[in-house]
Design a protein around this motif. Sequence first.
Motif, PDB file in Angstrom:
ATOM      1  N   VAL A  31       0.848  -1.196   0.000  1.00 43.10           N
ATOM      2  CA  VAL A  31       0.000   0.000   0.000  1.00 43.10           C
ATOM      3  C   VAL A  31       0.885   1.249   0.000  1.00 43.10           C
ATOM      4  CG1 VAL A  31      -1.611   1.365   1.388  1.00 43.10           C
ATOM      5  CG2 VAL A  31      -1.976  -1.091   1.099  1.00 43.10           C
ATOM      6  N   ALA A  32       1.868   1.272   0.909  1.00 37.37           N
ATOM      7  CA  ALA A  32       2.768   2.433   0.988  1.00 37.37           C
ATOM      8  C   ALA A  32       3.520   2.613  -0.328  1.00 37.37           C
ATOM      9  CB  ALA A  32       3.746   2.265   2.145  1.00 37.37           C
ATOM     10  N   SER A  33       4.025   1.496  -0.880  1.00 43.54           N
ATOM     11  CA  SER A  33       4.794   1.567  -2.124  1.00 43.54           C
ATOM     12  C   SER A  33       3.950   2.120  -3.264  1.00 43.54           C
ATOM     13  CB  SER A  33       5.318   0.187  -2.517  1.00 43.54           C
ATOM     14  OG  SER A  33       6.075  -0.338  -1.460  1.00 43.54           O
ATOM     15  N   PHE A  34       2.675   1.688  -3.300  1.00 39.95           N
ATOM     16  CA  PHE A  34       1.782   2.183  -4.344  1.00 39.95           C
ATOM     17  C   PHE A  34       1.740   3.708  -4.318  1.00 39.95           C
ATOM     18  CE2 PHE A  34      -2.338   3.961  -5.417  1.00 39.95           C
ATOM     19  CZ  PHE A  34      -2.547   3.457  -6.693  1.00 39.95           C
ATOM     20  N   TRP A  35       1.555   4.277  -3.146  1.00 37.25           N
ATOM     21  CA  TRP A  35       1.450   5.739  -3.037  1.00 37.25           C
ATOM     22  C   TRP A  35       2.770   6.422  -3.343  1.00 37.25           C
ATOM     23  CZ3 TRP A  35      -2.893   8.051  -3.531  1.00 37.25           C
ATOM     24  CH2 TRP A  35      -4.076   7.419  -3.119  1.00 37.25           C
ATOM     25  N   TYR A  36       3.866   5.836  -2.846  1.00 37.33           N
ATOM     26  CA  TYR A  36       5.176   6.434  -3.153  1.00 37.33           C
ATOM     27  C   TYR A  36       5.406   6.450  -4.665  1.00 37.33           C
ATOM     28  CZ  TYR A  36       6.716   6.618   1.717  1.00 37.33           C
ATOM     29  OH  TYR A  36       6.844   6.925   3.033  1.00 37.33           O
ATOM     30  N   LEU A  37       5.081   5.341  -5.326  1.00 38.60           N
ATOM     31  CA  LEU A  37       5.280   5.261  -6.782  1.00 38.60           C
ATOM     32  C   LEU A  37       4.422   6.281  -7.515  1.00 38.60           C
ATOM     33  CD1 LEU A  37       5.572   1.465  -7.639  1.00 38.60           C
ATOM     34  CD2 LEU A  37       7.183   3.278  -8.212  1.00 38.60           C
ATOM     35  N   LEU A  38       3.163   6.397  -7.066  1.00 35.49           N
ATOM     36  CA  LEU A  38       2.257   7.342  -7.715  1.00 35.49           C
ATOM     37  C   LEU A  38       2.801   8.766  -7.596  1.00 35.49           C
ATOM     38  CD1 LEU A  38      -0.586   7.509  -9.112  1.00 35.49           C
ATOM     39  CD2 LEU A  38      -1.416   8.273  -6.879  1.00 35.49           C
ATOM     40  N   MET A  39       3.252   9.123  -6.383  1.00 33.22           N
ATOM     41  CA  MET A  39       3.738  10.482  -6.162  1.00 33.22           C
ATOM     42  C   MET A  39       5.023  10.762  -6.939  1.00 33.22           C
ATOM     43  SD  MET A  39       2.831  11.366  -2.209  1.00 33.22           S
ATOM     44  CE  MET A  39       3.380   9.875  -1.411  1.00 33.22           C
ATOM     45  N   THR A  40       5.955   9.799  -6.962  1.00 32.95           N
ATOM     46  CA  THR A  40       7.195  10.033  -7.710  1.00 32.95           C
ATOM     47  C   THR A  40       6.899  10.134  -9.217  1.00 32.95           C
ATOM     48  OG1 THR A  40       7.596   7.665  -7.633  1.00 32.95           O
ATOM     49  CG2 THR A  40       8.834   9.010  -6.093  1.00 32.95           C
ATOM     50  N   SER A  41       5.888   9.380  -9.694  1.00 34.20           N
ATOM     51  CA  SER A  41       5.544   9.459 -11.115  1.00 34.20           C
ATOM     52  C   SER A  41       5.055  10.857 -11.461  1.00 34.20           C
ATOM     53  CB  SER A  41       4.449   8.451 -11.470  1.00 34.20           C
ATOM     54  OG  SER A  41       4.825   7.175 -11.023  1.00 34.20           O
ATOM     55  N   ILE A  42       4.206  11.426 -10.603  1.00 33.21           N
ATOM     56  CA  ILE A  42       3.695  12.768 -10.854  1.00 33.21           C
ATOM     57  C   ILE A  42       4.838  13.781 -10.858  1.00 33.21           C
ATOM     58  CG2 ILE A  42       2.231  14.611  -9.918  1.00 33.21           C
ATOM     59  CD1 ILE A  42       0.402  12.320  -8.854  1.00 33.21           C
ATOM     60  N   LEU A  43       5.771  13.621  -9.924  1.00 36.23           N
ATOM     61  CA  LEU A  43       6.918  14.540  -9.862  1.00 36.23           C
ATOM     62  C   LEU A  43       7.761  14.462 -11.132  1.00 36.23           C
ATOM     63  CD1 LEU A  43       8.204  14.268  -6.198  1.00 36.23           C
ATOM     64  CD2 LEU A  43       7.130  16.214  -7.326  1.00 36.23           C
ATOM     65  N   THR A  44       7.908  13.245 -11.675  1.00 32.71           N
ATOM     66  CA  THR A  44       8.710  13.080 -12.887  1.00 32.71           C
ATOM     67  C   THR A  44       8.118  13.883 -14.038  1.00 32.71           C
ATOM     68  OG1 THR A  44       9.150  10.853 -12.113  1.00 32.71           O
ATOM     69  CG2 THR A  44       9.786  11.356 -14.367  1.00 32.71           C
ATOM     70  N   VAL A  45       6.788  13.865 -14.143  1.00 30.74           N
ATOM     71  CA  VAL A  45       6.121  14.630 -15.196  1.00 30.74           C
ATOM     72  C   VAL A  45       6.354  16.123 -14.977  1.00 30.74           C
ATOM     73  CG1 VAL A  45       3.900  15.213 -16.218  1.00 30.74           C
ATOM     74  CG2 VAL A  45       4.377  12.853 -15.564  1.00 30.74           C
ATOM     75  N   GLY A  46       6.206  16.556 -13.718  1.00 29.77           N
ATOM     76  CA  GLY A  46       6.430  17.964 -13.387  1.00 29.77           C
ATOM     77  C   GLY A  46       7.827  18.410 -13.759  1.00 29.77           C
ATOM     78  N   GLN A  47       8.800  17.550 -13.509  1.00 23.71           N
ATOM     79  CA  GLN A  47      10.188  17.873 -13.809  1.00 23.71           C
ATOM     80  C   GLN A  47      10.395  18.102 -15.305  1.00 23.71           C
ATOM     81  OE1 GLN A  47      12.929  14.872 -12.518  1.00 23.71           O
ATOM     82  NE2 GLN A  47      14.680  15.924 -13.357  1.00 23.71           N
ATOM     83  N   PHE A  48       9.742  17.284 -16.123  1.00 19.32           N
ATOM     84  CA  PHE A  48       9.868  17.420 -17.572  1.00 19.32           C
ATOM     85  C   PHE A  48       9.451  18.816 -18.028  1.00 19.32           C
ATOM     86  CE2 PHE A  48       7.870  17.337 -21.755  1.00 19.32           C
ATOM     87  CZ  PHE A  48       8.895  16.838 -22.525  1.00 19.32           C
ATOM     88  N   TYR A  49       8.296  19.267 -17.499  1.00 25.29           N
ATOM     89  CA  TYR A  49       7.800  20.580 -17.934  1.00 25.29           C
ATOM     90  C   TYR A  49       8.658  21.728 -17.399  1.00 25.29           C
ATOM     91  CZ  TYR A  49       3.896  18.517 -20.319  1.00 25.29           C
ATOM     92  OH  TYR A  49       3.148  17.818 -21.216  1.00 25.29           O
ATOM     93  N   MET A  50       9.200  21.574 -16.185  1.00 24.02           N
ATOM     94  CA  MET A  50      10.106  22.589 -15.637  1.00 24.02           C
ATOM     95  C   MET A  50      11.352  22.712 -16.509  1.00 24.02           C
ATOM     96  SD  MET A  50       9.613  24.037 -12.523  1.00 24.02           S
ATOM     97  CE  MET A  50      10.681  23.756 -11.130  1.00 24.02           C
ATOM     98  N   GLU A  51      11.927  21.580 -16.868  1.00 24.85           N
ATOM     99  CA  GLU A  51      13.139  21.584 -17.694  1.00 24.85           C
ATOM    100  C   GLU A  51      12.870  22.258 -19.019  1.00 24.85           C
ATOM    101  OE1 GLU A  51      14.961  17.774 -18.261  1.00 24.85           O
ATOM    102  OE2 GLU A  51      14.952  17.398 -16.099  1.00 24.85           O
ATOM    103  N   ARG A  52      11.693  21.982 -19.559  1.00 26.81           N
ATOM    104  CA  ARG A  52      11.318  22.526 -20.847  1.00 26.81           C
ATOM    105  C   ARG A  52      11.228  24.043 -20.759  1.00 26.81           C
ATOM    106  NH1 ARG A  52       6.497  22.923 -23.713  1.00 26.81           N
ATOM    107  NH2 ARG A  52       6.707  22.429 -25.921  1.00 26.81           N
TER     108      ARG A  52
END
Lengths: 278, 250
Positions: free
Chosen positions: A226-247
């Motif tokens: 359960v914890a891993s699911f949430w950690y993965l979900l949150m890190t995935s969202i951050l990865t997308v955010g990072q892409f747009y910041m870099e851009r």
Amino acid sequence: MLLLAFAGIYTVVTAPLLHWETFWQFLFQRLILDGVRLTLVLTVAAMVIGITLGVVLAVMRLSPNPVMSAVSWFYIWFFRGTPVLVQIFFWFNVAIILPYVGVGIPFTHFGISVSTNVLIPAVVAAIFGLGFNEAAYMAEIVRAGIISVEHGQTEAAQALGMTRLQVMRRIVLPQAMRVIIPPTGNETISMLKTTSLAFVASVPELFTRADQIANSNFRYVELLFVASFWYLLMTSILTVGQFYMERYYARGAQRELTPTPFQRLRRLLFTFHVPGPT
Amino acid sequence: MVKAEAVHKSFGRLEVLRGIDLEVNPKEVMCIIGPSGSGKSTFLRCINHLEKIDAGRLSVDGELVGYRDRGDKLYELPDSEVCKKRSEIGMVFQSFNLFPHMTALDNIIEAPMLVKKESRATAEARARRLLDRVGLADKVDAYPKQLSGGQQQRVAIARALAMEPKLMLFDEPTSALDPELVGDVLDVMRGLAEDGMTMVVVTHEMGFAREVGDSLVFMDAGIIVEAGNPREVLSNPRHERTKAFLSKVL
């Protein structure tokens, strides 16, 4: 390789004693969701402290003033050289050696003081521990970014009459961002998971909550999932955010911006070959 | 406008300037020529205190640059006062040094808004006039990467002019350009000279020095070897070293 990985996942997922219904039961449970929220709060607060203090430390480190530079060097040496777990634990227990903190006029009785336990509750202890540690790492990342900006930029800005701080804020740091963002994204993702160390201060974030529930029903693996699911979900969202910041910060560095995954998909799907004139 | 007296400058043990004396009058265009390593760029950078001088005196518009005179000792000025002085001196670099994260317009309005606290409207109006003057009215929103070298250098000149300087310094402004782009930049500089701007130009463009320059200085190994009227120096050099240098570049 792929087959081996698949076999491994299959074995775990179909393990006979794994209760998937427990996983689903707790996935959206209120205590868990509260833990997710607190994990996000800890991450954001620690990163805000880390980035702000990190920029200040980096600018100090590169200052021509030797005192400034030395103070920054010492901070980085100390906070990077001790484990973050120890630092969180220190802030959590600081009340033992300093039960009251206050400001007052020396050698008089004037002044105010507050109980340290009131001033630094467990959540704040965790934020201090994580944030001050992060600042040391961010300082080095920001410094690398500043150094990467060509010296001619500083000279051109100085020649126009800008002060050292104006040059830093308006000319050097915006260009340094291109170098600073990718490792900062990394740090944020790493921080999201490091917040689980707040566990030692009994801060009820995601991991602490999962552990508490597991202590009562003994379904440790399910709750770790359960914890891993949430950690993965949150890190995935951050990865997308990072892409747009870099851009965003690539403006001016490239003639054309990198296409977003959606733009790429659209180009792939909707590009037709126009028949030439016959 | 510029007065240098026995200016010395060393980088470590290397003495780059070994006593420079010269004077630039208001509205004068002075060209400095010389082989590379002769100290001409270093001298130019001393004028706006990008380099600190080790000995001698250097003043612009009657005020020492970077120092305050108190009795017979010089005191270094704080950053804020050095900046104020620099804002009166425009500088154009060999490598343009435009700010790559800003459009041409933003490059030009940045310093007037930040240093002189001008309103955006005032700064933008002047920036558009300046871009028009350097022939780039249509490049307002272009980023430096989207411009050719010659266009970048003209934006850089506009950026320096936006501070309304009393003096313009040019550090080999055309040396990094393709030959066919040199002309546009020189035209802009010629226009400036005609409008009465005081200019100090480090250059390898002997044609420009001859036609536009009011005076010419030949530097070698950190000293001024020969100075005078450009036409005379270029066609009738008196010094052996000047002759040797000119025979190679003309």
